[in-house]
Design an enzyme around this catalytic site. Structure first.
Site, PDB file in Angstrom:
ATOM      1  N   ASN A  48       0.877  -1.169   0.000  1.00 31.82           N
ATOM      2  CA  ASN A  48       0.000   0.000   0.000  1.00 31.82           C
ATOM      3  C   ASN A  48       0.914   1.218   0.000  1.00 31.82           C
ATOM      4  O   ASN A  48       1.444   1.604   1.041  1.00 31.82           O
ATOM      5  CB  ASN A  48      -0.887  -0.052   1.249  1.00 31.82           C
ATOM      6  CG  ASN A  48      -1.869   1.098   1.311  1.00 31.82           C
ATOM      7  OD1 ASN A  48      -1.781   2.051   0.526  1.00 31.82           O
ATOM      8  ND2 ASN A  48      -2.796   1.034   2.238  1.00 31.82           N
ATOM      9  N   ARG A  99      -2.492  -2.030  -3.571  1.00 31.13           N
ATOM     10  CA  ARG A  99      -3.711  -1.222  -3.414  1.00 31.13           C
ATOM     11  C   ARG A  99      -3.593  -0.048  -4.376  1.00 31.13           C
ATOM     12  O   ARG A  99      -2.601   0.691  -4.353  1.00 31.13           O
ATOM     13  CB  ARG A  99      -3.806  -0.711  -1.985  1.00 31.13           C
ATOM     14  CG  ARG A  99      -4.946   0.244  -1.828  1.00 31.13           C
ATOM     15  CD  ARG A  99      -4.986   0.836  -0.442  1.00 31.13           C
ATOM     16  NE  ARG A  99      -6.151   1.675  -0.314  1.00 31.13           N
ATOM     17  CZ  ARG A  99      -6.140   2.855   0.296  1.00 31.13           C
ATOM     18  NH1 ARG A  99      -5.041   3.317   0.841  1.00 31.13           N
ATOM     19  NH2 ARG A  99      -7.240   3.556   0.378  1.00 31.13           N
ATOM     20  N   GLU A 117      -8.227  -5.099   4.999  1.00 29.31           N
ATOM     21  CA  GLU A 117      -8.047  -4.778   3.571  1.00 29.31           C
ATOM     22  C   GLU A 117      -6.867  -5.545   2.970  1.00 29.31           C
ATOM     23  O   GLU A 117      -6.915  -5.963   1.827  1.00 29.31           O
ATOM     24  CB  GLU A 117      -7.863  -3.268   3.410  1.00 29.31           C
ATOM     25  CG  GLU A 117      -9.166  -2.532   3.666  1.00 29.31           C
ATOM     26  CD  GLU A 117      -9.007  -1.028   3.807  1.00 29.31           C
ATOM     27  OE1 GLU A 117      -8.670  -0.574   4.914  1.00 29.31           O
ATOM     28  OE2 GLU A 117      -9.220  -0.312   2.821  1.00 29.31           O
ATOM     29  N   HIS A 142     -12.881   3.021  -0.287  1.00 29.46           N
ATOM     30  CA  HIS A 142     -12.896   1.979   0.760  1.00 29.46           C
ATOM     31  C   HIS A 142     -13.533   0.684   0.250  1.00 29.46           C
ATOM     32  O   HIS A 142     -14.013  -0.124   1.043  1.00 29.46           O
ATOM     33  CB  HIS A 142     -13.721   2.401   2.008  1.00 29.46           C
ATOM     34  CG  HIS A 142     -13.145   3.515   2.817  1.00 29.46           C
ATOM     35  ND1 HIS A 142     -13.935   4.475   3.402  1.00 29.46           N
ATOM     36  CD2 HIS A 142     -11.890   3.825   3.153  1.00 29.46           C
ATOM     37  CE1 HIS A 142     -13.180   5.328   4.068  1.00 29.46           C
ATOM     38  NE2 HIS A 142     -11.917   4.950   3.927  1.00 29.46           N
TER      39      HIS A 142
END
Ligand code: AMP
Length: 406
Positions: A10, A95, A388, A184
């Site tokens: 990320n 991500r 996540e 999200h």
């Protein structure tokens, strides 16, 4: 040797968060964070999670750029016997914040995909460039390995046009790609599925309102596993009251500020994104501190809390109407998972909608997914810790395994 590990990255503009997972059981092998990349005070915190690998390690030498950051991460992993050159590594999952309308699924990254993510930079000027840098850096490190992009917006691409379009001139909207994208998404997808699992049902049979309440916050209406509405829009500014973002306001507030306060576009951007929400209302954006102040009789903190809850309730009501039938409401992220008073206030007075909390269960602390509603309530209320990274790893691994099979 079968390749079952996935590295999840990320990448932010000056940070990289990472996790290495083994998809045979979803176990986390190591987690870490590099922050303040490009500054003198860079820091890498690495935590191996294998059996007796030892505790957290920290490096504080300056890290010039993302390439140096990832090299340092690779060294830390190698020191634990988890080197990125291992044949066990199946893929790297990234991500990526904005996938526009094109990316509705996790996607194996090639030059054409990267060019499209680049084209979407005007829609996510802070995030997509950082994500691209992270991808390029990881590609340089392991050019032979599949790299997969998992988009924050993808889960919301199933929204019908009636929910996704703003009521503005269609031609202007289309020319400038103005519509509601939502964010999200990885969290909403994961939590909706885990809520169905908690209820012992197939996701296709369950309608859920997911409330992702962290420092950023968003709600989504999920019908049978598909998102049909979400509260964030063109950008993450729309919707709920957040830690530092206003959420919904009359758009004319911006023109008014330009005219009467002489504020620039950038000033207003900062005001609404960084100096509004809970911090704008009471000076604090941490719900723990706000609750402490309320307990001490602080009226500003109480009003900030009340405004936060009022907005949350409006979205619960709206998504009830959108879904028609609701089986569960799921609370997740920092506030949703931890702040019992927020959950209690958000559903209080909604008994007519089938909601009733068990205050004992709601006040209990626990790491796992759990129900906090009374057994006779028509609508379940769940607390579901979001994950996540696990969801990115799952989606990445599913895609590369599928491709390997053929
Ligand atoms: P996230 O963005 O999901 O990491 O959530 C961060 C936010 O969660 C913080 O700003 C706090 O407002 C909130 N938070 C974290 N822990 C707690 C807690 N124990 N009680 C209440 N709020 C919490």
């Amino acid at each position: 040797m079968t390749a079952t590990r996935v590295l999840v990255l990320n990448s932010g503009s000056s940070s990289v968060k990472y996790q290495l997972l083994d998809m045979r059981g979803g176990a986390r092998l190591a987690v870490g964070l590099v922050e303040r990349i490009g500054e003198e005070t860079s820091r890498l915190v690495h935590t191996p999670l294998l059996g007796d690998a030892g505790g957290k390690r920290e490096r504080t030498a300056p890290i010039a750029d993302h390439a140096a950051a990832l090299k340092a991460v690779a060294e830390e992993l190698a020191a634990d016997g988890l080197g990125l050159d291992s044949p066990r590594l199946a893929a790297i999952g990234h991500r990526v914040v904005h996938g526009g309308l094109r990316f509705t699924e996790p996607t194996v990254i090639d030059e054409e995909v990267l060019a499209e993510v680049e084209r979407l930079v005007p829609l996510a000027p802070l995030h997509n460039p950082a994500n691209i840098t992270g991808i390029r850096t990881a590609q340089a490190l392991r050019p032979d390995l599949p790299q997969v992009a998992v988009f924050d917006t993808a889960f919301h691409t199933t929204m019908p046009e009636s929910a996704a379009r703003y009521a503005i001139d269609t031609e202007t909207a289309d020319r400038h790609l103005i519509r509601r994208y939502g964010f999200h998404g990885t969290s909403h997808a994961y939590v909706a599925r885990e809520t169905a699992r908690l209820l012992g049902k197939d996701p296709e049979d369950v309608n859920v309102i997911v409330l992702h309440l962290g420092n950023g916050a968003s709600a989504s209406a999920v019908a049978g596993g598909r998102c049909v509405d979400t509260s964030m829009g063109l950008t993450p500014l729309e919707g709920l009251v957040m830690g530092t973002r206003s959420g919904d306001i009359d758009p004319a507030v911006t023109f008014h500020l330009m005219r009467v306060a002489g504020m620039s576009t950038d000033d207003i951007d900062v005001l609404l994104n960084k100096k509004s929400g809970l911090v704008g209302l009471c000076g604090d954006n941490d719900m723990r501190e706000i609750r402490r102040r309320i307990d001490a009789g602080d009226e500003r903190a109480q009003l900030a809390f009340d405004i936060y809850i009022h907005r949350l309730k409006k979205y619960i009501g709206a998504y009830y109407a959108v879904l028609g039938r609701v089986d569960a409401i799921a609370f997740t992220a920092g506030v949703g998972e931890n702040a019992a008073p927020v959950r209690e206030a958000a559903v209080s007075g909604l008994e007519e909608l089938g909601l009733a909390l068990d205050s004992g269960l709601n006040a209990e602390r626990s790491d796992g997914a759990r129900l906090v509603s009374t057994p006779y309530a028509r609508v379940a209320v769940a607390v579901v810790p979001t994950d996540e990274e696990l969801e990115i790893a799952r989606q990445t691994f599913a895609l590369v395994s599928e491709n390997a099979l053929g």
